[in-house]
Design a protein around this motif. Structure first.
Motif, PDB file in Angstrom:
ATOM      1  N   TRP A  69     -13.423   7.135  -0.669  1.00  0.00           N
ATOM      2  CA  TRP A  69     -12.935   6.034   0.170  1.00  0.00           C
ATOM      3  C   TRP A  69     -12.094   5.055  -0.630  1.00  0.00           C
ATOM      4  N   GLY A  70     -12.446   4.849  -1.894  1.00  0.00           N
ATOM      5  CA  GLY A  70     -11.629   3.981  -2.738  1.00  0.00           C
ATOM      6  C   GLY A  70     -10.225   4.518  -2.904  1.00  0.00           C
ATOM      7  N   LYS A  71     -10.108   5.835  -3.164  1.00  0.00           N
ATOM      8  CA  LYS A  71      -8.794   6.458  -3.307  1.00  0.00           C
ATOM      9  C   LYS A  71      -8.004   6.382  -2.010  1.00  0.00           C
ATOM     10  N   LEU A  72      -8.682   6.651  -0.895  1.00  0.00           N
ATOM     11  CA  LEU A  72      -7.989   6.622   0.395  1.00  0.00           C
ATOM     12  C   LEU A  72      -7.458   5.222   0.706  1.00  0.00           C
ATOM     13  N   VAL A  73      -8.258   4.211   0.424  1.00  0.00           N
ATOM     14  CA  VAL A  73      -7.823   2.836   0.695  1.00  0.00           C
ATOM     15  C   VAL A  73      -6.572   2.499  -0.126  1.00  0.00           C
ATOM     16  N   ILE A  74      -6.577   2.846  -1.409  1.00  0.00           N
ATOM     17  CA  ILE A  74      -5.431   2.547  -2.280  1.00  0.00           C
ATOM     18  C   ILE A  74      -4.192   3.325  -1.844  1.00  0.00           C
ATOM     19  N   LEU A  75      -4.359   4.622  -1.605  1.00  0.00           N
ATOM     20  CA  LEU A  75      -3.206   5.454  -1.239  1.00  0.00           C
ATOM     21  C   LEU A  75      -2.643   5.078   0.131  1.00  0.00           C
ATOM     22  N   LEU A  76      -3.528   4.879   1.106  1.00  0.00           N
ATOM     23  CA  LEU A  76      -3.051   4.518   2.443  1.00  0.00           C
ATOM     24  C   LEU A  76      -2.470   3.103   2.464  1.00  0.00           C
ATOM     25  N   GLY A  77      -3.028   2.213   1.653  1.00  0.00           N
ATOM     26  CA  GLY A  77      -2.453   0.876   1.547  1.00  0.00           C
ATOM     27  C   GLY A  77      -1.051   0.925   0.974  1.00  0.00           C
ATOM     28  N   LEU A  78      -0.861   1.733  -0.052  1.00  0.00           N
ATOM     29  CA  LEU A  78       0.459   1.914  -0.654  1.00  0.00           C
ATOM     30  C   LEU A  78       1.429   2.510   0.357  1.00  0.00           C
ATOM     31  N   ALA A  79       0.986   3.544   1.067  1.00  0.00           N
ATOM     32  CA  ALA A  79       1.847   4.178   2.073  1.00  0.00           C
ATOM     33  C   ALA A  79       2.182   3.205   3.189  1.00  0.00           C
ATOM     34  N   GLY A  80       1.181   2.423   3.618  1.00  0.00           N
ATOM     35  CA  GLY A  80       1.412   1.466   4.696  1.00  0.00           C
ATOM     36  C   GLY A  80       2.440   0.416   4.331  1.00  0.00           C
ATOM     37  N   LEU A  81       2.393  -0.065   3.096  1.00  0.00           N
ATOM     38  CA  LEU A  81       3.378  -1.059   2.655  1.00  0.00           C
ATOM     39  C   LEU A  81       4.790  -0.471   2.666  1.00  0.00           C
ATOM     40  N   GLY A  82       4.909   0.772   2.220  1.00  0.00           N
ATOM     41  CA  GLY A  82       6.224   1.409   2.207  1.00  0.00           C
ATOM     42  C   GLY A  82       6.773   1.610   3.598  1.00  0.00           C
ATOM     43  N   ILE A  83       5.928   2.100   4.503  1.00  0.00           N
ATOM     44  CA  ILE A  83       6.375   2.335   5.877  1.00  0.00           C
ATOM     45  C   ILE A  83       6.659   1.014   6.587  1.00  0.00           C
ATOM     46  N   TRP A  84       5.909  -0.027   6.242  1.00  0.00           N
ATOM     47  CA  TRP A  84       6.140  -1.351   6.836  1.00  0.00           C
ATOM     48  C   TRP A  84       7.548  -1.845   6.509  1.00  0.00           C
ATOM     49  N   HIS A  85       8.021  -1.534   5.309  1.00  0.00           N
ATOM     50  CA  HIS A  85       9.367  -1.944   4.893  1.00  0.00           C
ATOM     51  C   HIS A  85      10.434  -0.951   5.351  1.00  0.00           C
ATOM     52  N   TRP A  86      10.113  -0.013   6.116  1.00  0.00           N
ATOM     53  CA  TRP A  86      10.921   1.072   6.685  1.00  0.00           C
ATOM     54  C   TRP A  86      12.355   1.134   6.144  1.00  0.00           C
ATOM     55  N   ALA A  87      12.550   2.045   5.204  1.00  0.00           N
ATOM     56  CA  ALA A  87      13.870   2.223   4.595  1.00  0.00           C
ATOM     57  C   ALA A  87      14.114   3.721   4.397  1.00  0.00           C
TER      58      ALA A  87
END
Length: 401
Positions: A160-178
């Motif tokens: 769960w720790g890995k998933l939180v970090i990886l999904l958080g990173l992915a979410g930030l990137g997609i939020w900035h949609w480029a």
């Protein structure tokens, strides 16, 4: 984490949550940290599709693994399936192929560990990453020889720790949609075929879910648990990989991911959240790869010992120390993996490991079809997908695709 000793069968330690965590941990343990930059170099802006197709093949293959394990009521994966069907020669070959594949996987994880560890301290000296790679293998092999195992609760927290970090990173990137940042430079144009080649390259990122077949007798309500845990784990991992393959390049840019492919996610974390992001991803990568090395060495040494007990591998692999650990297999796997981690580049190691597991997964799907067990359509798609990805990988290696 994985044991072939049926004397522990009465413990039934693994429920659905624990089994799911073991499978996800086995895949994400080093997968995305090791393969993202390699896949983007091949597939460019189609990297997310490579992960999606690879996940679909893994999902279909998981159906075959679970169905065969339940039908034969025996742990051991493809090796045991073949033995149970009296395909003795094929079982012997499968045991050696698995030993090679898992040793390559340990080398990939160690290479990645060394790269992230050296990068964390900003050390550019060429000898530091290999030194760290060899050191982590030596330390974890030593721990294995002392008989240490991972508790299910620790694996759950780690996953769960890995998933939180990886999904958080992915979410930030997609939020900035480029989406323009997903594209490599004009000199590295990639067509749709790149996604198909990338599927072959990426496949070692899905190695791990099948380890549940080795733990079958450790599960509560084992038929129901393995039949649910495998597909759920593959879907969770596939979704994570696809999101990271989209989000990370949107933060750091595809070109930078490829340039820093050994430590690509740490650089994306830095772009997202500065030093905090860099440290968080680095910690996740180092912990994940170390955990994956430990679990894979543990499982592979016991697989070799199991095969040695059946006289399908040299008796040396069956030698055990005072802690009942198969010491020869543990030491041999560690030494060979350390050597490969020092001499092999990340591309060659990832592609070699992917090819081995594509062949193994194709074999398991073929056995399921031969036994008429599981979902016929899923096994057929898994067989075709595994073989097609293996062919694309070979064509790419020879410069044809």
């Amino acid at each position: 984490m994985i044991d072939f000793d049926d004397s522990k069968a009465g413990h039934h330690a693994l429920g659905l949550g624990g089994a799911w965590a073991m499978a996800v941990g086995g895949m994400i343990g080093g997968g995305i940290f090791s393969t993202l930059g390699v896949v983007i170099a091949v597939a460019g802006h189609w990297a997310w599709l490579s992960f999606l197709i690879g996940g679909a093949i893994a999902f279909c293959t998981g159906n075959s693994y679970a169905a065969l394990t339940v039908e034969l009521d025996e742990p051991g994966g493809s090796y045991s399936y073949l033995r149970s069907l009296n395909y003795v020669i094929l079982a012997r070959i499968a045991a050696w192929v698995l030993l090679i594949g898992y040793t390559l996987t340990v080398a990939v994880y160690a290479f990645t560990f060394g790269a992230y560890a050296a990068n964390a301290f900003g050390i550019d000296a060429g000898w530091v990453p290999p030194f760290c790679a060899v050191a982590v293998i030596a330390i974890l092999a030593g721990i294995n020889l002392m008989g240490a195992t991972e508790a299910t609760i620790v694996e759950l927290v780690a996953v769960w720790g890995k998933l939180v970090i990886l999904l958080g990173l992915a979410g930030l990137g997609i939020w900035h949609w480029a989406p323009e940042r997903l594209v490599l430079s004009h000199g590295h144009a990639v067509g749709f075929s790149g996604a198909l080649i990338g599927t072959g390259v990426v496949f070692m990122a899905y190695e791990g879910f099948q380890l549940l077949a080795y733990d079958y007798h450790e599960m509560r309500d084992k038929e129901r648990t393995i039949s649910r845990a495998m597909p759920l784990a593959v879907v969770a991992t596939m979704a994570t990989y696809v999101l990271v393959a989209l989000g990370a390049p949107m933060l750091a840019g595809a070109e930078q991911i490829v340039i820093h492919k050994e430590v690509a996610l740490a650089e994306a974390g830095r772009d997202a959240l500065g030093t905090f992001g860099f440290v968080a991803v680095t910690i996740a990568a180092v912990f994940s790869t170390a955990s994956a090395i430990n679990a894979t060495v543990f499982a592979t040494a016991r697989l070799a010992a199991h095969a040695a007990g059946d006289n399908e591998m040299p008796r040396l692999f069956g030698l055990r120390n005072g802690q009942n650990v198969p010491w020869f297999g543990t030491v041999l796997i560690a030494v060979v993996a350390a050597f490969l981690a020092v001499i092999g580049g990340i591309d060659a190691l990832v592609e070699s490991a992917s090819f081995v597991f594509l062949l193994v997964f194709a074999l398991v799907n073929a056995i399921a079809l031969r036994r008429k067990t599981g979902h016929h359509l899923l096994s057929t798609l898994g067989l075709i997908g595994s073989l097609a990805a293996a062919v694309m990988l070979v064509l790419y290696e020879f410069g044809i695709a």
